[in-house]
Design a protein around this motif. Structure first.
Motif, PDB file in Angstrom:
ATOM      1  N   GLN A   1       0.786  -1.829   0.237  1.00 41.69           N
ATOM      2  CA  GLN A   1      -0.112  -0.170   0.268  1.00 41.69           C
ATOM      3  C   GLN A   1       0.647   1.033   0.306  1.00 41.69           C
ATOM      4  N   GLY A   2       0.677   1.716  -0.861  1.00 45.44           N
ATOM      5  CA  GLY A   2       1.489   3.319  -0.853  1.00 45.44           C
ATOM      6  C   GLY A   2       1.167   4.657   0.568  1.00 45.44           C
ATOM      7  N   TRP A   3       0.827   4.351   1.654  1.00 42.34           N
ATOM      8  CA  TRP A   3       0.581   5.182   2.711  1.00 42.34           C
ATOM      9  C   TRP A   3       1.444   4.189   4.034  1.00 42.34           C
TER      10      TRP A   3
ATOM     11  N   GLN B   1       0.712   2.206   5.589  1.00 42.84           N
ATOM     12  CA  GLN B   1      -0.374   1.772   6.848  1.00 42.84           C
ATOM     13  C   GLN B   1       0.348  -0.273   7.144  1.00 42.84           C
TER      14      GLN B   1
ATOM     15  N   TYR C   1      -5.377  -2.463   9.092  1.00 45.99           N
ATOM     16  CA  TYR C   1      -6.476  -1.934   8.971  1.00 45.99           C
ATOM     17  C   TYR C   1      -7.766  -2.636   9.288  1.00 45.99           C
ATOM     18  N   TRP C   2      -8.017  -3.554  10.317  1.00 48.66           N
ATOM     19  CA  TRP C   2      -8.596  -3.997  11.108  1.00 48.66           C
ATOM     20  C   TRP C   2      -9.587  -4.701   9.989  1.00 48.66           C
ATOM     21  N   ASP C   3      -9.427  -4.993   8.949  1.00 45.48           N
ATOM     22  CA  ASP C   3     -10.655  -5.499   7.502  1.00 45.48           C
ATOM     23  C   ASP C   3     -10.235  -7.315   7.578  1.00 45.48           C
TER      24      ASP C   3
ATOM     25  N   PRO D   1     -11.352   1.158  11.758  1.00 45.66           N
ATOM     26  CA  PRO D   1     -10.297   1.045  12.300  1.00 45.66           C
ATOM     27  C   PRO D   1     -10.617   1.842  13.983  1.00 45.66           C
TER      28      PRO D   1
ATOM     29  N   GLU E   1       5.617  12.874   7.016  1.00 45.00           N
ATOM     30  CA  GLU E   1       5.144  12.782   5.087  1.00 45.00           C
ATOM     31  C   GLU E   1       5.886  14.371   4.709  1.00 45.00           C
TER      32      GLU E   1
ATOM     33  N   ARG F   1       7.230   9.142   3.205  1.00 43.85           N
ATOM     34  CA  ARG F   1       7.295   8.792   4.486  1.00 43.85           C
ATOM     35  C   ARG F   1       8.286   8.858   5.573  1.00 43.85           C
TER      36      ARG F   1
END
Lengths: 683, 161
Positions: free
Chosen positions: A263-265, A267, A270-272, A417, A549, A644
């Protein structure tokens, strides 16, 4: 032809699984013998009386397993045959099989064809069956080598039932070997998000964890009727519980790192549903592991340990069902109407319903052998495991809640989340507090005054560290500060306890030096896992607290400063990959004008599915992680770059790895202890 | 079977024409005012990308998420407060867009569950210790009776011969 062979193996596996469930079941004898005797004496009821063993079960000495051992071995071979046939079909790109057509393509590289055969949820059930079958063979070997294992037959019968139900689900819910009469010319392609080594490692780890949990489940199930949850049982379960915990933990680590890179950010949680489906059994396995320690030492907490052992497997199965069925996806109503994956759910209900029914009938007979006061090690382990179970229940509620609301009401809600963070906070804080405290507690009974004396130093040190961080970042939000304080508490308390034990050990043994090997890998493993957890909490808190960031449109040669680093953007090259094309950017990393290395994040385009994926590049260092991604060309002609800096992020990864190392040490120790002949007290 | 190498010509061609935004927040969406931009980022973290699983629009590269991000910034530039901006979007997309589910009749059970579960566990633990204490009282060894004591003394007394 090979696929048909796999199909045949799968069907035969179902039949043999049923046969194993029936033949190994000791209830059979209890059923048949009274009838035979009744015909002689005409006293049916008297023969069913409890003197034959509780609830009509006879003593299980593993006679059937000694006689019929080829049955589990045969099932294992068949499972691997079916799995092999599916992998072979993927390798030769046999698109007449719908699964191959859905998840592979002629341009997919060989390595990822194998990956496609085992990683997508719809293919993975064969892997699940294979590893469960392998685990049941390992269990048979374990019981064969050690004479002390009880209830071998019943355990294998339960495992046979589990494998039969999984095989039934594979055949009925979506048979991987049913050929399409009009096969497509080419496949749909492998999911580019899964095209990675980590994903290929993740799947076997996850299912190995579930397989170990199924052995734990079966052993508990078998021990319940005659309430044999004693020290022998705990020691026999030890290696299985640690390895289940270890495999699931490693699956979480690989999954987490994968989403961090993909993922590009930057993290990583995600609690998925997919993540929670692994987290739930892991949490329960952690709780089980702690209770088993207490049970092995003092035969305390029997019913609670049994309940955790049953529930951990249940959580794993239910999680797999949620992930596979996609009931939490966009169209649950349609899936429910067509009854897709119903067999997996029915199997879950049969197994877990039976287990909880048996538990409710026999839990009253489980006597607590030991007495312990409120302030004791047992209490620490017990209360922490209860909190773990509460955390698991909250996560489960949050995960399935959208589904329930959609069922009973018209409206739809999102449980994201923020809910999980807020709802888990009142549980996780006490868990971490007890985690630092419990290792210092004495078994049976402890005195608050002497405990406070032992924990004085860590308490002061963690308070000082928290205060120091708070002074430096006076405007910081309270949550990361709390996390850092708790992390400091765990680490300092663990080290203080380790030091204290080393000192005591040295004084007792009369040697001059502190020797860590004397404490035993059991204790060392636990301490390592706790310190790792502390590092993880500290890293996660710090990286959210001090995260930096930069998003900008960069031109070649441009220099970007972030954190302690200086990044020089060189440019983007268009390169061919195996089954994708990639735009690969090059950055040169400097610190204090010294070049450290090169970072090359990519954007890949997979033409078969028409999907672009982001492949971040990360520079790990002691200070933190530098997470770099590139995107499109910006309107002003530069290249969009997202950089980041997560300070102390490496602590998160190091913490996870240290936790796993602790687990590995402990699993070897437990396996050794189990096979050791003398039954001395364990350290 | 088509060999992978053949793909590259049209693969490159495809690559050149794709214009999907790949990263979450792009520089051209960002506001010049850093305070407003920071507020926009905070609000974006609260909003769900409608086509993803549990990702906020701040984290998502979907087109729909981008539209929402731009909308958030438009409202902020127009002078709305954070709450007004959220309300504006909830009015149009429903509570479903909020990652943090609001307290309403449908979510009473959800928000109540942590408290309920903790209380339930607390009561269970309390009952466990209570029962353990009662067991300890009933099962504790009784004091020796006079007859037992005499017998014990006899046994312990060194024999005369």
């Amino acid at each position: 032809m090979i696929a048909e062979l796999g199909h045949f193996a799968l069907i035969l596996l179902l039949a043999l699984g049923c046969a194993q469930a029936v033949l190994f079941c000791p209830v059979r004898m209890a059923f048949f013998r009274p009838i035979k005797l009744a015909s002689e004496h005409g006293e049916i009821l008297a023969q069913l009386s409890p003197e034959k063993g509780n609830a009509g079960f006879e003593a299980d000495k593993g006679q059937t397993a000694r006689l019929l051992w080829p049955l589990p071995v045969m099932i294992c071979l068949l499972a691997f045959m079916a799995q092999g046939a599916l992998i072979y079909s993927f390798i030769i790109s046999d698109f007449s099989l719908p699964l191959v057509a859905d998840y592979s393509h002629s341009s997919t590289p060989l390595f990822y064809r194998i990956s496609a055969a085992i990683t997508p949820e719809n293919c993975a059930i064969l892997l699940w069956i294979s590893l469960t079958a392998l685990a049941s063979v390992f269990f048979w070997v374990q019981s064969h080598l050690s004479q002390r294992i009880q209830n071998t037959d019943t355990t294998l019968a339960v495992l046979g039932l589990i494998m039969a139900l999984l095989a039934a689900s594979a055949i009925i819910d979506g048979n991987p070997f049913l050929r399409d009469p009009a096969p497509p010319l080419d496949g749909m392609g492998f999911d580019p998000l899964r095209q990675d080594v980590l994903t290929l490692i993740h799947a076997p780890l996850l299912y190995a964890g579930l397989a170990a949990l199924s052995v734990i489940f079966a052993t508990t199930f078998a021990a319940l009727p005659r309430a044999q949850l004693d020290r022998v049982w705990a020691r026999q379960m030890g290696p299985w519980a640690v390895s289940a915990w270890l495999f699931l933990g490693a699956a979480i680590l690989t999954g987490t790192y994968r989403s961090y890179i993909e993922q590009g950010w930057g993290q990583w949680w995600y609690w998925d549903v997919v993540e929670n489906a692994v987290l739930l059994p892991w949490i329960l396995a952690t709780a089980l592991l702690h209770c088993l320690t207490a049970l092995e030492k003092t035969e305390a907490l029997k019913p609670w340990t049994a309940l955790l052992a049953l529930s951990a497997f249940g959580a794993g199965w239910f999680g797999m069902f949620l992930v596979r069925s996609d009931w939490l996806g966009p169209l649950p109503a349609a899936l429910i109407a067509t009854g897709e994956h119903a067999t997996l759910l029915i199997g879950f209900c049969i197994v877990m319903g039976g287990a909880y029914f048996l538990f409710s009938r026999t839990a009253g007979q489980l006597r607590e052998a030991a007495d312990f006061s409120f302030l004791s090690r047992e209490s620490g382990l017990f209360i922490n495991s209860v909190l773990f179970a509460v955390a698991a229940a909250i996560i489960l509620t949050g995960t399935v809640y959208p589904l329930i609301v959609r069922w009973i009401g018209d409206s739809i809600v999102t449980v994201g989340p923020p809910f999980f963070v807020q709802a888990l906070l009142p549980v996780v804080v006490p868990i971490l507090l007890v985690m630092g405290l419990a290792p210092s507690l004495r078994w049976r009974q402890d005195r608050a005054f002497s405990l406070a004396g032992r924990l004085k130093l860590p308490l002061i040190m963690s308070a000082v560290i928290t205060l120091f961080v708070w002074m430096r970042h006076i405007n910081a939000s309270p949550l990361p500060l709390l996390g850092i304080g708790l992390a400091a508490w765990i680490v300092t308390a663990s080290i203080a306890d380790l030091w204290e034990r080393l000192r005591r050990n040295r004084d007792q043994s009369g040697t001059k030096y502190r020797n860590i090997a004397r404490l035993g890998p059991h204790y060392t493993g636990m301490t390592l896992a706790h310190i790792g957890m502390g590092l993880l909490v500290a890293g996660a808190s710090a990286s959210t607290l001090w995260q930096e960031e930069i998003v900008l449109s960069a031109r070649s040669g441009q220099s970007i400063e972030i954190g302690p680093y200086n990044l020089q953007y060189e440019g983007v090259a268009l390169l061919p990959g195996e089954n994708y094309a990639t735009r690969k950017a090059t950055f040169i990393l400097y610190q204090n004008a010294q070049p450290l290395g090169q970072l090359s994040p990519e954007v890949r385009y997979y033409p078969v599915r028409g999907v672009e994926t982001i492949e971040a590049d990360v520079w790990h260092s002691r200070d933190g992680d530098l997470h770099v991604t590139v995107g499109e060309r910006a309107e002003d002609g530069g290249r969009i770059v997202n950089i980041r800096f997560f300070p102390m992020m490496s602590w998160v990864w190091a913490g996870m790895i240290i936790i796993l190392i602790g687990g590995i040490m402990s699993v070897f120790m437990r396996a050794l202890l189990f096979f050791k002949k003398n039954e001395g007290p364990t350290q | 079977m088509i060999r992978p190498a053949r793909h590259f010509l049209w693969l490159f061609a495809a690559l050149l024409v794709t214009t999907q935004p790949a990263l979450a927040v792009l520089p051209d969406e960002m506001l010049a005012n850093p305070v407003l931009e920071q507020r926009a980022r905070e609000i974006s973290k609260e909003l769900r990308c409608l086509v993803c699983q549990n990702q906020s629009i701040d984290d998502s590269d979907a087109d729909l998420a981008r539209d929402l991000r731009v909308l958030v910034r438009e409202r902020l530039v127009a002078g709305d407060s954070d709450q007004q901006t959220l309300d504006y979007i909830v009015d149009r997309y429903g509570d479903y867009v909020l990652l943090n589910p609001p307290l309403k009749p449908e979510t009473y059970i959800l928000w109540g569950s942590p408290f309920f579960l903790l209380i339930f566990a607390g009561v269970g633990v309390f009952a466990f210790y209570r029962r353990k204490k009662n067991d300890a009282v009933t099962n504790s060894p009784q004091a020796l009776s006079d007859a037992e004591r005499r017998r014990l003394d006899d046994l312990l007394r060194p024999s005369q011969d």
